[in-house]
Design a protein around this motif. Structure first.
Motif, mmCIF file in Angstrom:
data_model
loop_
_atom_site.group_PDB
_atom_site.id
_atom_site.type_symbol
_atom_site.label_atom_id
_atom_site.label_comp_id
_atom_site.label_asym_id
_atom_site.label_seq_id
_atom_site.Cartn_x
_atom_site.Cartn_y
_atom_site.Cartn_z
ATOM 1 N N ILE A 1 46.695 -4.692 27.873
ATOM 2 C CA ILE A 1 47.153 -4.465 26.502
ATOM 3 C C ILE A 1 48.663 -4.343 26.514
ATOM 4 C CG2 ILE A 1 47.099 -2.836 24.553
ATOM 5 C CD1 ILE A 1 44.229 -2.094 25.473
ATOM 6 N N SER A 2 49.317 -4.956 25.539
ATOM 7 C CA SER A 2 50.773 -4.865 25.442
ATOM 8 C C SER A 2 51.175 -4.101 24.196
ATOM 9 C CB SER A 2 51.411 -6.255 25.412
ATOM 10 O OG SER A 2 51.230 -6.899 26.663
ATOM 11 N N VAL A 3 52.170 -3.242 24.366
ATOM 12 C CA VAL A 3 52.740 -2.482 23.261
ATOM 13 C C VAL A 3 54.080 -3.126 22.921
ATOM 14 C CG1 VAL A 3 53.602 -0.241 22.503
ATOM 15 C CG2 VAL A 3 51.599 -0.365 24.005
ATOM 16 N N PHE A 4 54.287 -3.456 21.661
ATOM 17 C CA PHE A 4 55.513 -4.099 21.184
ATOM 18 C C PHE A 4 56.273 -3.153 20.263
ATOM 19 C CE2 PHE A 4 52.751 -7.557 22.283
ATOM 20 C CZ PHE A 4 53.590 -8.548 22.784
ATOM 21 N N ASN A 5 57.594 -3.160 20.368
ATOM 22 C CA ASN A 5 58.447 -2.413 19.456
ATOM 23 C C ASN A 5 59.085 -3.429 18.516
ATOM 24 O OD1 ASN A 5 60.555 -1.081 18.135
ATOM 25 N ND2 ASN A 5 61.029 0.193 19.895
ATOM 26 N N VAL A 6 58.620 -3.445 17.277
ATOM 27 C CA VAL A 6 59.153 -4.358 16.258
ATOM 28 C C VAL A 6 59.960 -3.513 15.286
ATOM 29 C CG1 VAL A 6 58.595 -6.014 14.447
ATOM 30 C CG2 VAL A 6 57.184 -5.912 16.514
ATOM 31 N N ASN A 7 61.274 -3.573 15.431
ATOM 32 C CA ASN A 7 62.192 -2.840 14.545
ATOM 33 C C ASN A 7 61.857 -1.350 14.451
ATOM 34 O OD1 ASN A 7 63.614 -5.248 13.915
ATOM 35 N ND2 ASN A 7 62.005 -5.777 12.476
ATOM 36 N N GLY A 8 61.519 -0.748 15.583
ATOM 37 C CA GLY A 8 61.249 0.687 15.631
ATOM 38 C C GLY A 8 59.816 1.082 15.330
ATOM 39 N N PRO B 1 44.910 -17.618 9.862
ATOM 40 C CA PRO B 1 44.901 -16.159 9.838
ATOM 41 C C PRO B 1 43.538 -15.520 9.589
ATOM 42 C CG PRO B 1 46.080 -17.040 7.933
ATOM 43 C CD PRO B 1 45.749 -18.191 8.821
ATOM 44 N N ASP B 2 42.626 -16.217 8.963
ATOM 45 C CA ASP B 2 41.315 -15.637 8.687
ATOM 46 C C ASP B 2 40.289 -15.950 9.774
ATOM 47 O OD1 ASP B 2 42.148 -14.448 6.286
ATOM 48 O OD2 ASP B 2 41.862 -16.340 5.209
ATOM 49 N N GLY B 3 40.588 -16.921 10.616
ATOM 50 C CA GLY B 3 39.589 -17.336 11.597
ATOM 51 C C GLY B 3 39.963 -17.106 13.048
ATOM 52 N N CYS B 4 41.213 -16.817 13.317
ATOM 53 C CA CYS B 4 41.655 -16.689 14.702
ATOM 54 C C CYS B 4 42.630 -15.532 14.807
ATOM 55 C CB CYS B 4 42.326 -17.994 15.138
ATOM 56 S SG CYS B 4 42.846 -18.000 16.858
ATOM 57 N N LEU B 5 42.340 -14.599 15.700
ATOM 58 C CA LEU B 5 43.257 -13.472 15.855
ATOM 59 C C LEU B 5 43.180 -12.881 17.249
ATOM 60 C CD1 LEU B 5 41.413 -10.585 15.588
ATOM 61 C CD2 LEU B 5 41.226 -11.510 13.309
ATOM 62 N N VAL B 6 44.221 -12.143 17.588
ATOM 63 C CA VAL B 6 44.284 -11.385 18.829
ATOM 64 C C VAL B 6 43.891 -9.956 18.475
ATOM 65 C CG1 VAL B 6 45.832 -10.500 20.626
ATOM 66 C CG2 VAL B 6 46.105 -12.836 19.793
ATOM 67 N N LYS B 7 43.077 -9.323 19.311
ATOM 68 C CA LYS B 7 42.631 -7.950 19.074
ATOM 69 C C LYS B 7 43.831 -7.015 18.993
ATOM 70 C CE LYS B 7 39.889 -4.220 19.500
ATOM 71 N NZ LYS B 7 39.621 -3.542 18.299
ATOM 72 N N THR B 8 43.864 -6.171 17.970
ATOM 73 C CA THR B 8 44.924 -5.177 17.811
ATOM 74 C C THR B 8 44.352 -3.786 18.059
ATOM 75 O OG1 THR B 8 44.505 -4.926 15.448
ATOM 76 C CG2 THR B 8 46.167 -6.571 16.099
ATOM 77 N N TYR B 9 45.235 -2.846 18.385
ATOM 78 C CA TYR B 9 44.851 -1.461 18.622
ATOM 79 C C TYR B 9 45.773 -0.550 17.818
ATOM 80 C CZ TYR B 9 42.363 -3.473 22.563
ATOM 81 O OH TYR B 9 41.536 -4.247 23.340
ATOM 82 N N LYS B 10 45.226 0.560 17.377
ATOM 83 C CA LYS B 10 46.018 1.553 16.655
ATOM 84 C C LYS B 10 47.015 2.183 17.630
ATOM 85 C CE LYS B 10 45.594 5.898 14.169
ATOM 86 N NZ LYS B 10 44.683 6.938 13.677
#
Length: 141
Positions: free
Chosen positions: A27-34, A101-110
């Motif tokens: 899993i990767s954590v990204f910092n997007v503008n804080g 966007p409605d049919g293909c996505l990467v799993k996200t985490y809170k």
């Protein structure tokens, strides 16, 4: 749902990411503008380590009038992740594919920023420096 401390805020600066393994998942954590977002490091297309791809934005052309194209605009700077294998693009904030966007996505985490209860308990425990000198353990108070 379990919680895992994966980094300090200082470890993932704006525009940076950190990949960790949690319960056998990359899993990767990204910092997007804080703001912090977490994505599963697997591209839904062919299983590539998607989070090792480049991060950028998108160029779009606004429609001026029906049938006429307007000016070109660069949007979502630092929010678009491109898979290193085939260039598939995903929105870091939602995990959704730009193409579908409605049919293909990467799993996200809170992701939350703060101190877990277990860390608070540790912060309240009084500790002392310890050294080892030959065969003796020395506690410094």
């Amino acid at each position: 749902m379990s919680a895992h401390v994966v980094a300090s805020i200082d470890e993932v600066g704006v525009g940076q990411s950190k990949t960790v393994e949690i319960e056998g998942r990359s899993i990767s954590v990204f910092n997007v503008n804080g703001e912090f977002y977490a994505l599963r490091n697997v591209c839904p297309h062919q299983g590539a380590p998607v989070c090792s791809g480049s991060v950028g934005g998108m160029t779009v052309c606004r429609e001026k009038n029906i049938g006429k194209l307007g000016e070109v605009e660069f949007i979502k700077k630092g929010e678009i992740l491109r898979c290193p294998w085939h260039g598939w693009e995903f929105d870091i904030k939602t995990g959704k594919s730009i193409f579908d966007p409605d049919g293909c996505l990467v799993k996200t985490y809170k992701v939350t920023v703060g101190i877990m209860e277990s860390e608070k308990a540790l912060a309240q425990v009084e500790t002392y420096p310890v050294t080892v000198n030959f065969n003796s353990i020395i506690v410094h108070t």
